[in-house]
Design a protein around this motif. Sequence first.
Motif, PDB file in Angstrom:
ATOM      1  N   MET A 109       1.107  -1.211  -0.088  1.00 40.69           N
ATOM      2  CA  MET A 109      -0.011  -0.016  -0.100  1.00 40.69           C
ATOM      3  C   MET A 109       0.848   1.171   0.177  1.00 40.69           C
ATOM      4  N   GLN A 110       1.833   1.282   0.681  1.00 40.78           N
ATOM      5  CA  GLN A 110       2.863   2.411   1.015  1.00 40.78           C
ATOM      6  C   GLN A 110       3.368   2.554  -0.628  1.00 40.78           C
ATOM      7  N   GLU A 111       3.881   1.525  -1.101  1.00 36.33           N
ATOM      8  CA  GLU A 111       4.462   1.715  -2.385  1.00 36.33           C
ATOM      9  C   GLU A 111       3.558   2.294  -3.344  1.00 36.33           C
ATOM     10  N   ALA A 112       2.323   1.628  -3.471  1.00 39.87           N
ATOM     11  CA  ALA A 112       1.415   2.378  -4.199  1.00 39.87           C
ATOM     12  C   ALA A 112       1.019   3.726  -4.136  1.00 39.87           C
ATOM     13  N   MET A 113       0.914   4.218  -3.131  1.00 44.48           N
ATOM     14  CA  MET A 113       0.499   5.496  -2.555  1.00 44.48           C
ATOM     15  C   MET A 113       2.012   6.284  -3.009  1.00 44.48           C
ATOM     16  N   ASP A 114       3.019   5.950  -2.759  1.00 47.27           N
ATOM     17  CA  ASP A 114       4.280   6.517  -3.156  1.00 47.27           C
ATOM     18  C   ASP A 114       4.372   6.774  -4.720  1.00 47.27           C
ATOM     19  N   GLY A 115       3.918   5.808  -5.427  1.00 48.31           N
ATOM     20  CA  GLY A 115       3.974   5.836  -6.829  1.00 48.31           C
ATOM     21  C   GLY A 115       3.071   6.808  -7.437  1.00 48.31           C
ATOM     22  N   MET A 116       1.899   7.123  -6.840  1.00 51.33           N
ATOM     23  CA  MET A 116       0.821   8.119  -7.085  1.00 51.33           C
ATOM     24  C   MET A 116       1.322   9.445  -6.916  1.00 51.33           C
ATOM     25  N   ALA A 117       2.248   9.406  -5.757  1.00 51.58           N
ATOM     26  CA  ALA A 117       2.696  10.920  -5.603  1.00 51.58           C
ATOM     27  C   ALA A 117       4.038  11.038  -6.428  1.00 51.58           C
ATOM     28  N   GLU A 118       4.630  10.336  -6.919  1.00 51.24           N
ATOM     29  CA  GLU A 118       5.797  10.303  -7.955  1.00 51.24           C
ATOM     30  C   GLU A 118       5.113  11.158  -9.260  1.00 51.24           C
ATOM     31  N   VAL A 119       3.993  10.801  -9.495  1.00 50.46           N
ATOM     32  CA  VAL A 119       3.422  11.012 -10.780  1.00 50.46           C
ATOM     33  C   VAL A 119       2.454  12.259 -10.570  1.00 50.46           C
ATOM     34  N   GLY A 120       2.516  12.898  -9.384  1.00 49.87           N
ATOM     35  CA  GLY A 120       1.633  13.943  -9.075  1.00 49.87           C
ATOM     36  C   GLY A 120       0.239  13.786  -9.006  1.00 49.87           C
ATOM     37  N   GLN A 121      -0.182  12.683  -8.452  1.00 48.84           N
ATOM     38  CA  GLN A 121      -1.609  12.317  -8.321  1.00 48.84           C
ATOM     39  C   GLN A 121      -1.994  12.061  -6.856  1.00 48.84           C
ATOM     40  N   ARG A 122      -3.415  12.412  -6.325  1.00 49.93           N
ATOM     41  CA  ARG A 122      -3.597  12.152  -5.085  1.00 49.93           C
ATOM     42  C   ARG A 122      -5.172  11.784  -5.065  1.00 49.93           C
ATOM     43  N   VAL A 123      -5.581  11.152  -3.939  1.00 52.46           N
ATOM     44  CA  VAL A 123      -6.942  10.937  -3.889  1.00 52.46           C
ATOM     45  C   VAL A 123      -7.680  11.921  -2.884  1.00 52.46           C
ATOM     46  N   SER A 124      -8.867  12.215  -3.452  1.00 54.42           N
ATOM     47  CA  SER A 124      -9.519  13.371  -2.549  1.00 54.42           C
ATOM     48  C   SER A 124     -10.817  12.479  -2.188  1.00 54.42           C
ATOM     49  N   LEU A 125     -11.038  12.375  -1.131  1.00 53.06           N
ATOM     50  CA  LEU A 125     -12.041  11.810  -0.393  1.00 53.06           C
ATOM     51  C   LEU A 125     -12.992  12.783   0.226  1.00 53.06           C
ATOM     52  N   ALA A 126     -14.640  12.529   0.121  1.00 51.82           N
ATOM     53  CA  ALA A 126     -15.597  13.033   1.084  1.00 51.82           C
ATOM     54  C   ALA A 126     -15.330  13.203   2.434  1.00 51.82           C
TER      55      ALA A 126
END
Length: 220
Positions: A109-126
């Motif tokens: 999970m940490q690797e997956a979220m780090d991968g998103m951060a590296e390409v400039g993406q984040r998840v927005s939750l309600a």
Amino acid sequence: MLFRHRALFRLPTLSRGFLWGSGGGGGPSRLAPNELVTAWMDDPSLVSPSLSLWRRSELFLSLRLLPGLNLKEFLRGAAVAYPVVCSAMYTRDWDALAPLVAPRCLEAMQEAMDGMAEVGQRVSLAPDGSDLTVLSATLARAQVLQTSDEVPQGSCLLHVKYTVRETYSIIDCHSNAPMPPFDGSVREQESTWVFEGIVRPEGEGDREEEEPDWKVHGIV
């Protein structure tokens, strides 16, 4: 679920022997009641109705080998676990996730979220948690692990098939805009989570140990 689409989050099954393979005893001394397991199998809200005849037969036999399992209670907990685990992962609350998932799962999970951060993406939750609504959570498979010096009796992997309505967004941090199809639109997602735990027959062991300590072992 996000990481199923991105093919980033697949974990191997533990390299342990299963009760169905060759090997000696150490199996459960009692069986779950036939009538109880049959009732579970006949309830489409508990057991996935899409299973093949072979998978249904395998599941029936596996559940008989898990006396003490409360399937309804387990699945209620699994339904709660989905949004809790996903929300903690998407917000990078690793301290909250640590007791809920296996170590290798947490690392993935940490690797997956780090991968998103590296390409400039984040998840927005309600804020109210309405982005993740579990529509169904049914048992698809049960694997009883071979008892050994390192594997306690009753150790198992339970596979839960989810159908979830999702509306969270993925934000492109460069443009600060949502990325279709993760743009807040309603999506129906199916995934299977594998939970690891130990099922003990009622009345065996300490009272504090009677409730299984389930953790997410992997997501496929």
